[in-house]
Design a protein around this motif. Sequence first.
Motif, PDB file in Angstrom:
ATOM      1  N   ALA A  46       0.824  -1.185   0.029  1.00 54.42           N
ATOM      2  CA  ALA A  46       0.023   0.043  -0.037  1.00 54.42           C
ATOM      3  C   ALA A  46       0.896   1.146  -0.069  1.00 54.42           C
ATOM      4  N   PRO A  47       0.853   2.098  -1.007  1.00 52.42           N
ATOM      5  CA  PRO A  47       1.524   3.441  -0.945  1.00 52.42           C
ATOM      6  C   PRO A  47       0.835   4.285  -0.009  1.00 52.42           C
ATOM      7  N   VAL A  48       1.990   5.210   0.627  1.00 52.99           N
ATOM      8  CA  VAL A  48       1.526   6.170   1.634  1.00 52.99           C
ATOM      9  C   VAL A  48       1.710   7.319   0.900  1.00 52.99           C
ATOM     10  N   PHE A  49       0.508   8.370   1.249  1.00 52.70           N
ATOM     11  CA  PHE A  49       0.451   9.453   0.628  1.00 52.70           C
ATOM     12  C   PHE A  49       0.453  10.581   1.727  1.00 52.70           C
ATOM     13  N   ALA A  50       0.970  11.944   1.326  1.00 49.17           N
ATOM     14  CA  ALA A  50       1.107  13.117   2.229  1.00 49.17           C
ATOM     15  C   ALA A  50      -0.230  13.518   2.448  1.00 49.17           C
ATOM     16  N   SER A  51      -1.381  13.459   1.708  1.00 47.30           N
ATOM     17  CA  SER A  51      -2.789  14.088   2.065  1.00 47.30           C
ATOM     18  C   SER A  51      -3.724  13.211   1.531  1.00 47.30           C
ATOM     19  N   ILE A  52      -4.980  13.392   2.212  1.00 50.46           N
ATOM     20  CA  ILE A  52      -6.295  12.824   2.104  1.00 50.46           C
ATOM     21  C   ILE A  52      -6.430  12.613   0.512  1.00 50.46           C
ATOM     22  N   GLU A  53      -6.524  13.750  -0.101  1.00 55.18           N
ATOM     23  CA  GLU A  53      -6.747  14.062  -1.454  1.00 55.18           C
ATOM     24  C   GLU A  53      -5.866  13.137  -2.523  1.00 55.18           C
ATOM     25  N   GLU A  54      -4.692  12.963  -2.262  1.00 53.90           N
ATOM     26  CA  GLU A  54      -3.975  12.195  -2.987  1.00 53.90           C
ATOM     27  C   GLU A  54      -4.479  10.520  -2.887  1.00 53.90           C
ATOM     28  N   ALA A  55      -4.498  10.429  -1.546  1.00 56.14           N
ATOM     29  CA  ALA A  55      -5.010   9.082  -1.359  1.00 56.14           C
ATOM     30  C   ALA A  55      -6.241   8.584  -1.729  1.00 56.14           C
ATOM     31  N   LEU A  56      -7.143   9.340  -1.966  1.00 50.21           N
ATOM     32  CA  LEU A  56      -8.435   9.186  -2.405  1.00 50.21           C
ATOM     33  C   LEU A  56      -8.406   8.691  -3.865  1.00 50.21           C
ATOM     34  N   ALA A  57      -7.421   9.008  -4.402  1.00 53.87           N
ATOM     35  CA  ALA A  57      -7.229   8.527  -6.086  1.00 53.87           C
ATOM     36  C   ALA A  57      -7.025   7.199  -6.146  1.00 53.87           C
ATOM     37  N   VAL A  58      -6.717   6.382  -4.967  1.00 49.38           N
ATOM     38  CA  VAL A  58      -6.669   5.114  -5.197  1.00 49.38           C
ATOM     39  C   VAL A  58      -8.097   4.366  -4.720  1.00 49.38           C
ATOM     40  N   PRO A  59      -8.422   3.588  -5.613  1.00 49.52           N
ATOM     41  CA  PRO A  59      -9.942   3.044  -5.186  1.00 49.52           C
ATOM     42  C   PRO A  59      -9.657   2.397  -4.129  1.00 49.52           C
ATOM     43  N   SER A  60     -10.814   2.795  -3.298  1.00 49.38           N
ATOM     44  CA  SER A  60     -10.873   2.030  -1.794  1.00 49.38           C
ATOM     45  C   SER A  60     -12.606   1.923  -1.497  1.00 49.38           C
ATOM     46  N   ASP A  61     -12.890   1.314  -0.267  1.00 50.56           N
ATOM     47  CA  ASP A  61     -13.923   1.329   0.078  1.00 50.56           C
ATOM     48  C   ASP A  61     -14.517   2.287   1.342  1.00 50.56           C
ATOM     49  N   VAL A  62     -13.440   2.078   2.249  1.00 51.22           N
ATOM     50  CA  VAL A  62     -13.591   2.818   3.549  1.00 51.22           C
ATOM     51  C   VAL A  62     -12.338   3.292   3.929  1.00 51.22           C
ATOM     52  N   LEU A  63     -12.617   4.534   4.511  1.00 49.86           N
ATOM     53  CA  LEU A  63     -11.469   5.458   4.987  1.00 49.86           C
ATOM     54  C   LEU A  63     -11.563   5.111   6.749  1.00 49.86           C
ATOM     55  N   ILE A  64     -10.416   4.843   7.120  1.00 50.60           N
ATOM     56  CA  ILE A  64     -10.188   4.574   8.705  1.00 50.60           C
ATOM     57  C   ILE A  64      -9.475   5.611   9.050  1.00 50.60           C
ATOM     58  N   ASP A  65      -9.705   6.640  10.042  1.00 53.07           N
ATOM     59  CA  ASP A  65      -9.071   7.805  10.353  1.00 53.07           C
ATOM     60  C   ASP A  65      -8.677   7.790  11.750  1.00 53.07           C
ATOM     61  N   TYR A  66      -7.573   7.767  12.161  1.00 52.31           N
ATOM     62  CA  TYR A  66      -6.909   7.947  13.161  1.00 52.31           C
ATOM     63  C   TYR A  66      -5.756   9.155  12.989  1.00 52.31           C
ATOM     64  N   THR A  67      -6.133  10.203  12.865  1.00 52.51           N
ATOM     65  CA  THR A  67      -5.345  11.368  12.681  1.00 52.51           C
ATOM     66  C   THR A  67      -5.077  12.382  13.891  1.00 52.51           C
ATOM     67  N   LYS A  68      -5.459  13.633  13.814  1.00 53.50           N
ATOM     68  CA  LYS A  68      -5.498  14.383  14.810  1.00 53.50           C
ATOM     69  C   LYS A  68      -6.977  15.271  14.741  1.00 53.50           C
ATOM     70  N   PRO A  69      -7.512  15.969  15.846  1.00 55.41           N
ATOM     71  CA  PRO A  69      -8.691  16.808  15.956  1.00 55.41           C
ATOM     72  C   PRO A  69      -8.759  17.774  14.884  1.00 55.41           C
ATOM     73  N   ASN A  70      -7.633  18.576  14.479  1.00 61.35           N
ATOM     74  CA  ASN A  70      -7.715  19.386  13.618  1.00 61.35           C
ATOM     75  C   ASN A  70      -7.811  19.075  12.040  1.00 61.35           C
ATOM     76  N   VAL A  71      -7.656  17.758  11.857  1.00 59.38           N
ATOM     77  CA  VAL A  71      -7.857  17.457  10.377  1.00 59.38           C
ATOM     78  C   VAL A  71      -8.960  16.336  10.075  1.00 59.38           C
ATOM     79  N   VAL A  72      -9.340  15.734  11.009  1.00 62.73           N
ATOM     80  CA  VAL A  72     -10.275  14.624  10.924  1.00 62.73           C
ATOM     81  C   VAL A  72     -11.630  14.943  10.408  1.00 62.73           C
TER      82      VAL A  72
END
Length: 261
Positions: A46-72
């Motif tokens: 699985a490639p790792v991206f710097a932003s959610i926008e880049e990662a969403l270009a990869v076909p996926s079904d579910v986002l699991i978010d364990y980030t920070k309060p200011n970005v979730v």
Amino acid sequence: MPVRILLAGATGWVGRALAPAIAATADLALVAGVSRSAAGTAIGDAPVFASIEEALAVPSDVLIDYTKPNVVKANAAAAIAAGRHVVIGTSGLGADDYAELDALARAKGVGVLAAGNFSITATLLKRFTLEAAKYVSDVEIIDYASAGKPDAPSGTARELAETLAGVRRPATSRPIEEVSGVPATRGGSFGEGATRVQVHALRLPSFVLGVETIFGAPDERLTIRHDAGSSAAPYVAGTLLAARKVAGWTGVRRGLDTLLD
């Protein structure tokens, strides 16, 4: 076909435990991660991206978010707009935030599961607290966390307080408006009127995460408490359960307890 997972916060405390757990399943697959510090690398295949926008270009079904309060919230909104279901393990969002995400999710026909704590035992704390609230009028919450935790109260305590405020019996304690001295020392309020819930947040070294619900009645008290250790392992099973189930409804559900039965 396995459920394709996009993991935001892939190199964080919980993310580091989730990635190998996902890899060990047959019905889930990690297809992309988000981590600024690890962008350009990979977790398995699985490639790792710097932003959610880049990662969403990869076909996926579910986002699991364990980030920070200011970005979730922004991460969840972007995933919903892209037609992904969302599992939120990050703390910091409140009832108004979830109402906004609920409207977005319903408009896109996707599901969202948000929990202040994905631990099974912490979920039982919530269940037992709500049961006790049917019988005992007076209740307050103490929230324990490390000195460096950026949000107060924790997601666990906030979810508990907001839910409890909707079901508890009216308090017999003196209303905050009638308290003299320094009323702020009575804690933060969730809810309105006699059914609101006071939460007291402690931030001290030696704590990881803990929540204590205290009920008081004439000549007796009931304390229900959950304490987390230093490992993220207790949160893994609940998060993966949510990832498997979140496509089963539309809109926001709050609390792992909504899935237990």
